[in-house]
Design a protein around this motif. Structure first.
Motif, PDB file in Angstrom:
ATOM      1  N   PRO A 199      72.855  38.880  57.934  1.00 47.01           N
ATOM      2  CA  PRO A 199      71.798  38.974  58.928  1.00 47.01           C
ATOM      3  C   PRO A 199      70.725  39.988  58.497  1.00 47.01           C
ATOM      4  CG  PRO A 199      73.709  40.177  59.678  1.00 47.01           C
ATOM      5  CD  PRO A 199      74.090  39.515  58.373  1.00 47.01           C
ATOM      6  N   VAL A 200      70.275  39.819  57.249  1.00 44.94           N
ATOM      7  CA  VAL A 200      69.277  40.703  56.655  1.00 44.94           C
ATOM      8  C   VAL A 200      68.171  39.805  56.115  1.00 44.94           C
ATOM      9  CG1 VAL A 200      68.865  42.371  54.797  1.00 44.94           C
ATOM     10  CG2 VAL A 200      71.049  42.395  56.024  1.00 44.94           C
ATOM     11  N   ALA A 201      66.922  40.208  56.320  1.00 44.96           N
ATOM     12  CA  ALA A 201      65.793  39.409  55.860  1.00 44.96           C
ATOM     13  C   ALA A 201      65.926  39.100  54.380  1.00 44.96           C
ATOM     14  CB  ALA A 201      64.485  40.141  56.130  1.00 44.96           C
ATOM     15  N   GLY A 202      65.689  37.842  54.008  1.00 48.52           N
ATOM     16  CA  GLY A 202      65.716  37.429  52.616  1.00 48.52           C
ATOM     17  C   GLY A 202      67.031  36.834  52.152  1.00 48.52           C
ATOM     18  N   TYR A 203      68.113  37.046  52.899  1.00 45.97           N
ATOM     19  CA  TYR A 203      69.404  36.487  52.487  1.00 45.97           C
ATOM     20  C   TYR A 203      69.584  35.107  53.103  1.00 45.97           C
ATOM     21  CZ  TYR A 203      70.812  40.670  50.090  1.00 45.97           C
ATOM     22  OH  TYR A 203      70.882  41.703  49.192  1.00 45.97           O
ATOM     23  N   LYS A 204      70.180  34.207  52.331  1.00 52.62           N
ATOM     24  CA  LYS A 204      70.323  32.810  52.747  1.00 52.62           C
ATOM     25  C   LYS A 204      71.792  32.397  52.666  1.00 52.62           C
ATOM     26  CE  LYS A 204      68.957  31.837  48.042  1.00 52.62           C
ATOM     27  NZ  LYS A 204      67.877  31.533  47.182  1.00 52.62           N
ATOM     28  N   SER A 210      71.880  38.504  41.176  1.00 51.27           N
ATOM     29  CA  SER A 210      71.564  37.346  40.344  1.00 51.27           C
ATOM     30  C   SER A 210      72.287  36.100  40.847  1.00 51.27           C
ATOM     31  CB  SER A 210      71.923  37.615  38.880  1.00 51.27           C
ATOM     32  OG  SER A 210      73.314  37.490  38.641  1.00 51.27           O
ATOM     33  N   ILE A 211      73.424  36.281  41.488  1.00 52.09           N
ATOM     34  CA  ILE A 211      74.185  35.158  42.035  1.00 52.09           C
ATOM     35  C   ILE A 211      73.651  34.766  43.405  1.00 52.09           C
ATOM     36  CG2 ILE A 211      76.464  34.432  42.867  1.00 52.09           C
ATOM     37  CD1 ILE A 211      77.605  36.351  40.653  1.00 52.09           C
ATOM     38  N   PHE A 212      73.485  35.730  44.302  1.00 50.49           N
ATOM     39  CA  PHE A 212      73.037  35.421  45.666  1.00 50.49           C
ATOM     40  C   PHE A 212      71.535  35.140  45.751  1.00 50.49           C
ATOM     41  CE2 PHE A 212      76.704  37.589  48.173  1.00 50.49           C
ATOM     42  CZ  PHE A 212      77.486  36.465  48.005  1.00 50.49           C
ATOM     43  N   GLN A 213      70.761  35.660  44.815  1.00 52.28           N
ATOM     44  CA  GLN A 213      69.322  35.418  44.728  1.00 52.28           C
ATOM     45  C   GLN A 213      68.587  35.600  46.069  1.00 52.28           C
ATOM     46  OE1 GLN A 213      68.556  31.695  42.660  1.00 52.28           O
ATOM     47  NE2 GLN A 213      70.484  31.918  41.567  1.00 52.28           N
ATOM     48  N   PRO A 214      68.681  36.806  46.653  1.00 54.44           N
ATOM     49  CA  PRO A 214      67.959  37.017  47.907  1.00 54.44           C
ATOM     50  C   PRO A 214      66.462  36.876  47.685  1.00 54.44           C
ATOM     51  CG  PRO A 214      68.728  39.103  47.033  1.00 54.44           C
ATOM     52  CD  PRO A 214      69.327  38.031  46.170  1.00 54.44           C
ATOM     53  N   GLY A 215      65.777  36.429  48.715  1.00 57.94           N
ATOM     54  CA  GLY A 215      64.331  36.244  48.621  1.00 57.94           C
ATOM     55  C   GLY A 215      63.573  37.408  49.221  1.00 57.94           C
ATOM     56  N   ARG A 216      62.285  37.268  49.238  1.00 54.36           N
ATOM     57  CA  ARG A 216      61.413  38.274  49.835  1.00 54.36           C
ATOM     58  C   ARG A 216      61.485  38.168  51.355  1.00 54.36           C
ATOM     59  NH1 ARG A 216      56.856  39.674  46.373  1.00 54.36           N
ATOM     60  NH2 ARG A 216      56.159  40.828  48.194  1.00 54.36           N
TER      61      ARG A 216
END
Length: 98
Positions: free
Chosen positions: A10-15, A72-78
């Protein structure tokens, strides 16, 4: 493994993440913990056995390395900001608005 998607943090950028990616990061977290426990044993040795400055540099480098591997695995976004229009703009790998 299944193709189940785990809800993102529940953090901005995580999918959402697949079972495979979650398993890879969990393996990395176990390896990191084993290394950190070894470092805890080194830190408990008598004073002068290890150079505290280099020890601190090494621990930070290891922690940064595992963080980079997991990112590098989870690749969170901006993260989107309230002033961004339209509300659902995305960014490419270089941080440019896509």
């Amino acid at each position: 493994m299944s193709n189940q998607q785990h809800q993102g943090l529940p953090v901005a950028g995580y999918k959402p993440q697949s079972d495979e990616k979650v398993a890879l990061v969990n393996e990395n977290k176990e390896l990191e913990e084993r290394i950190l426990r070894q470092m805890d044993r080194l830190a408990a040795l008598p004073a002068g056995t290890v150079d505290p400055r280099w020890f601190s540099i090494g621990r930070t480098a290891i922690e940064n390395g595992f963080m980079a591997l997991n990112r590098s695995i989870f690749q969170p976004g901006r993260a989107s900001l309230p002033e961004d229009l339209p509300a659902h703009r995305t960014h490419d790998d270089l941080g440019r608005v896509a």
